[in-house]
Design a protein around this motif. Structure first.
Motif, PDB file in Angstrom:
ATOM      1  N   ALA A  18     -19.283  18.116-104.002  1.00 14.45           N
ATOM      2  CA  ALA A  18     -19.086  18.798-102.715  1.00 14.45           C
ATOM      3  C   ALA A  18     -19.327  17.853-101.536  1.00 14.45           C
ATOM      4  O   ALA A  18     -18.527  17.799-100.591  1.00 14.45           O
ATOM      5  CB  ALA A  18     -20.009  20.012-102.628  1.00 14.45           C
ATOM      6  N   VAL A  19     -20.424  17.115-101.586  1.00 14.45           N
ATOM      7  CA  VAL A  19     -20.815  16.262-100.457  1.00 14.45           C
ATOM      8  C   VAL A  19     -19.968  14.994-100.381  1.00 14.45           C
ATOM      9  O   VAL A  19     -19.400  14.675 -99.336  1.00 14.45           O
ATOM     10  CB  VAL A  19     -22.314  15.905-100.551  1.00 14.45           C
ATOM     11  CG1 VAL A  19     -22.700  14.858 -99.514  1.00 14.45           C
ATOM     12  CG2 VAL A  19     -23.167  17.151-100.391  1.00 14.45           C
ATOM     13  N   LEU A  20     -19.881  14.269-101.484  1.00 15.92           N
ATOM     14  CA  LEU A  20     -19.262  12.948-101.463  1.00 15.92           C
ATOM     15  C   LEU A  20     -17.740  12.968-101.488  1.00 15.92           C
ATOM     16  O   LEU A  20     -17.104  12.048-100.970  1.00 15.92           O
ATOM     17  CB  LEU A  20     -19.771  12.121-102.647  1.00 15.92           C
ATOM     18  CG  LEU A  20     -21.284  11.870-102.670  1.00 15.92           C
ATOM     19  CD1 LEU A  20     -21.677  11.151-103.954  1.00 15.92           C
ATOM     20  CD2 LEU A  20     -21.727  11.102-101.437  1.00 15.92           C
ATOM     21  N   TYR A  21     -17.149  14.002-102.091  1.00 20.00           N
ATOM     22  CA  TYR A  21     -15.698  13.991-102.284  1.00 20.00           C
ATOM     23  C   TYR A  21     -14.963  15.079-101.515  1.00 20.00           C
ATOM     24  O   TYR A  21     -13.740  15.076-101.479  1.00 20.00           O
ATOM     25  CB  TYR A  21     -15.368  14.052-103.785  1.00 20.00           C
ATOM     26  CG  TYR A  21     -15.951  12.852-104.487  1.00 20.00           C
ATOM     27  CD1 TYR A  21     -15.304  11.620-104.444  1.00 20.00           C
ATOM     28  CD2 TYR A  21     -17.174  12.929-105.131  1.00 20.00           C
ATOM     29  CE1 TYR A  21     -15.858  10.494-105.038  1.00 20.00           C
ATOM     30  CE2 TYR A  21     -17.739  11.808-105.736  1.00 20.00           C
ATOM     31  CZ  TYR A  21     -17.079  10.598-105.676  1.00 20.00           C
ATOM     32  OH  TYR A  21     -17.635   9.483-106.255  1.00 20.00           O
ATOM     33  N   GLU A  22     -15.730  16.010-100.925  1.00 15.83           N
ATOM     34  CA  GLU A  22     -15.077  17.055-100.138  1.00 15.83           C
ATOM     35  C   GLU A  22     -15.642  17.167 -98.725  1.00 15.83           C
ATOM     36  O   GLU A  22     -15.187  17.990 -97.948  1.00 15.83           O
ATOM     37  CB  GLU A  22     -15.157  18.390-100.883  1.00 15.83           C
ATOM     38  CG  GLU A  22     -14.436  18.314-102.215  1.00 15.83           C
ATOM     39  CD  GLU A  22     -14.089  19.651-102.812  1.00 15.83           C
ATOM     40  OE1 GLU A  22     -14.361  20.698-102.202  1.00 15.83           O
ATOM     41  OE2 GLU A  22     -13.519  19.646-103.920  1.00 15.83           O
ATOM     42  N   GLY A  23     -16.649  16.365 -98.407  1.00 15.63           N
ATOM     43  CA  GLY A  23     -17.210  16.365 -97.058  1.00 15.63           C
ATOM     44  C   GLY A  23     -17.898  17.668 -96.684  1.00 15.63           C
ATOM     45  O   GLY A  23     -18.010  17.992 -95.510  1.00 15.63           O
ATOM     46  N   ARG A  24     -18.374  18.389 -97.676  1.00 15.37           N
ATOM     47  CA  ARG A  24     -19.035  19.664 -97.423  1.00 15.37           C
ATOM     48  C   ARG A  24     -20.545  19.472 -97.473  1.00 15.37           C
ATOM     49  O   ARG A  24     -21.031  18.391 -97.771  1.00 15.37           O
ATOM     50  CB  ARG A  24     -18.582  20.688 -98.457  1.00 15.37           C
ATOM     51  CG  ARG A  24     -17.042  20.889 -98.366  1.00 15.37           C
ATOM     52  CD  ARG A  24     -16.497  21.771 -99.412  1.00 15.37           C
ATOM     53  NE  ARG A  24     -16.891  23.141 -99.109  1.00 15.37           N
ATOM     54  CZ  ARG A  24     -16.808  24.128 -99.993  1.00 15.37           C
ATOM     55  NH1 ARG A  24     -16.373  23.891-101.213  1.00 15.37           N
ATOM     56  NH2 ARG A  24     -17.158  25.339 -99.676  1.00 15.37           N
ATOM     57  N   HIS A  25     -21.264  20.526 -97.180  1.00 10.93           N
ATOM     58  CA  HIS A  25     -22.720  20.509 -97.260  1.00 10.93           C
ATOM     59  C   HIS A  25     -23.122  21.086 -98.605  1.00 10.93           C
ATOM     60  O   HIS A  25     -22.511  22.039 -99.083  1.00 10.93           O
ATOM     61  CB  HIS A  25     -23.331  21.346 -96.132  1.00 10.93           C
ATOM     62  CG  HIS A  25     -22.982  20.846 -94.773  1.00 10.93           C
ATOM     63  ND1 HIS A  25     -23.742  19.918 -94.102  1.00 10.93           N
ATOM     64  CD2 HIS A  25     -21.938  21.139 -93.955  1.00 10.93           C
ATOM     65  CE1 HIS A  25     -23.185  19.655 -92.939  1.00 10.93           C
ATOM     66  NE2 HIS A  25     -22.086  20.385 -92.820  1.00 10.93           N
ATOM     67  N   ALA A  26     -24.169  20.524 -99.191  1.00 15.55           N
ATOM     68  CA  ALA A  26     -24.666  21.057-100.457  1.00 15.55           C
ATOM     69  C   ALA A  26     -26.170  20.841-100.539  1.00 15.55           C
ATOM     70  O   ALA A  26     -26.707  19.873 -99.986  1.00 15.55           O
ATOM     71  CB  ALA A  26     -23.981  20.392-101.644  1.00 15.55           C
ATOM     72  N   LEU A  27     -26.807  21.749-101.220  1.00 16.38           N
ATOM     73  CA  LEU A  27     -28.231  21.639-101.486  1.00 16.38           C
ATOM     74  C   LEU A  27     -28.436  21.978-102.952  1.00 16.38           C
ATOM     75  O   LEU A  27     -27.962  23.018-103.413  1.00 16.38           O
ATOM     76  CB  LEU A  27     -29.003  22.610-100.583  1.00 16.38           C
ATOM     77  CG  LEU A  27     -30.507  22.475-100.676  1.00 16.38           C
ATOM     78  CD1 LEU A  27     -31.106  22.552 -99.285  1.00 16.38           C
ATOM     79  CD2 LEU A  27     -31.076  23.568-101.541  1.00 16.38           C
ATOM     80  N   VAL A  47     -23.299  25.432-101.814  1.00 20.77           N
ATOM     81  CA  VAL A  47     -22.217  24.639-101.244  1.00 20.77           C
ATOM     82  C   VAL A  47     -21.664  25.422-100.061  1.00 20.77           C
ATOM     83  O   VAL A  47     -21.395  26.622-100.174  1.00 20.77           O
ATOM     84  CB  VAL A  47     -21.094  24.377-102.280  1.00 20.77           C
ATOM     85  CG1 VAL A  47     -19.927  23.647-101.635  1.00 20.77           C
ATOM     86  CG2 VAL A  47     -21.630  23.584-103.460  1.00 20.77           C
ATOM     87  N   SER A  48     -21.505  24.736 -98.926  1.00 14.57           N
ATOM     88  CA  SER A  48     -21.061  25.421 -97.715  1.00 14.57           C
ATOM     89  C   SER A  48     -20.250  24.471 -96.844  1.00 14.57           C
ATOM     90  O   SER A  48     -20.461  23.260 -96.863  1.00 14.57           O
ATOM     91  CB  SER A  48     -22.291  25.917 -96.935  1.00 14.57           C
ATOM     92  OG  SER A  48     -21.903  26.510 -95.720  1.00 14.57           O
ATOM     93  N   ASP A  49     -19.351  25.059 -96.055  1.00 14.11           N
ATOM     94  CA  ASP A  49     -18.624  24.269 -95.068  1.00 14.11           C
ATOM     95  C   ASP A  49     -19.506  24.016 -93.849  1.00 14.11           C
ATOM     96  O   ASP A  49     -19.295  23.063 -93.104  1.00 14.11           O
ATOM     97  CB  ASP A  49     -17.338  24.991 -94.639  1.00 14.11           C
ATOM     98  CG  ASP A  49     -16.324  25.033 -95.767  1.00 14.11           C
ATOM     99  OD1 ASP A  49     -16.261  24.066 -96.550  1.00 14.11           O
ATOM    100  OD2 ASP A  49     -15.600  26.037 -95.878  1.00 14.11           O
ATOM    101  N   ALA A  50     -20.483  24.887 -93.623  1.00  9.89           N
ATOM    102  CA  ALA A  50     -21.398  24.764 -92.490  1.00  9.89           C
ATOM    103  C   ALA A  50     -22.733  24.211 -92.973  1.00  9.89           C
ATOM    104  O   ALA A  50     -23.035  24.200 -94.175  1.00  9.89           O
ATOM    105  CB  ALA A  50     -21.610  26.137 -91.841  1.00  9.89           C
TER     106      ALA A  50
END
Length: 163
Positions: A18-27, A47-50
């Motif tokens: 999510a973070v590295l390949y889609e530019g999204r936020h993840a925890l 996983v979130s867009d925000a």
């Protein structure tokens, strides 16, 4: 145990995809061993867009259960309309039953099969992003085998969804 280690690995792969390949936020968080206080281990991924304001999960959109203990403990956290995937070796009950546990004994194969199934039912990230994140963590013959496990989970889920 196999279920815990495999799902922890899969959770890290999902967050990185999510973070590295889609530019999204993840925890990604986990409770394992002593931290799990004698309970079934767990790996949570948001996983979130925000931007993610709180790591606390009240209801989850997707859940993989590889043990009866995990199924009984965590199924109540599933949001209405959420996806629950459980290993076919568990007693009948909630969720889609798929043969997720790998005969090889490698917990990563089991975790990735579960991740492949979950993301086939609920595509929170693209399959290509998962493949890329996995390739950044593993190489050589292990990568070929683990990518096959991820694809096996996807294939099982798509076949179950079609039936």
């Amino acid at each position: 145990d196999v279920a815990r280690h495999g799902l922890l690995f899969a959770g890290v792969v999902l967050a990185e995809a999510a973070v590295l390949y889609e530019g999204r936020h993840a925890l990604q968080s986990q409770a394992f061993g002593v931290a799990a206080s004698g309970r079934a281990g767990r790996s949570d991924v948001i996983v979130s867009d925000a931007e993610i304001e709180s790591p606390r999960l009240v209801r989850v959109d997707a859940l993989a259960a590889l043990t009866q203990e995990a199924l009984l403990r965590y199924a109540s956290e599933l949001r209405e309309g959420g996806v629950l995937v459980a290993d076919a070796g568990l007693p009948r009950g909630l969720g889609r039953r798929l043969p997720l546990v790998s005969a090889s004994g490698d917990p990563r194969e089991t975790g990735l099969a579960a991740l492949g199934a979950l993301t086939a039912f609920r595509p929170v990230v693209r399959a290509e992003s998962l493949d890329a994140a996995l390739g950044a963590r593993v190489e050589g013959p292990d990568l070929v085998r683990l990518r096959a496990a991820l694809e096996r989970g996807r294939t099982l889920a798509l076949a179950a969804r079609a039936s």
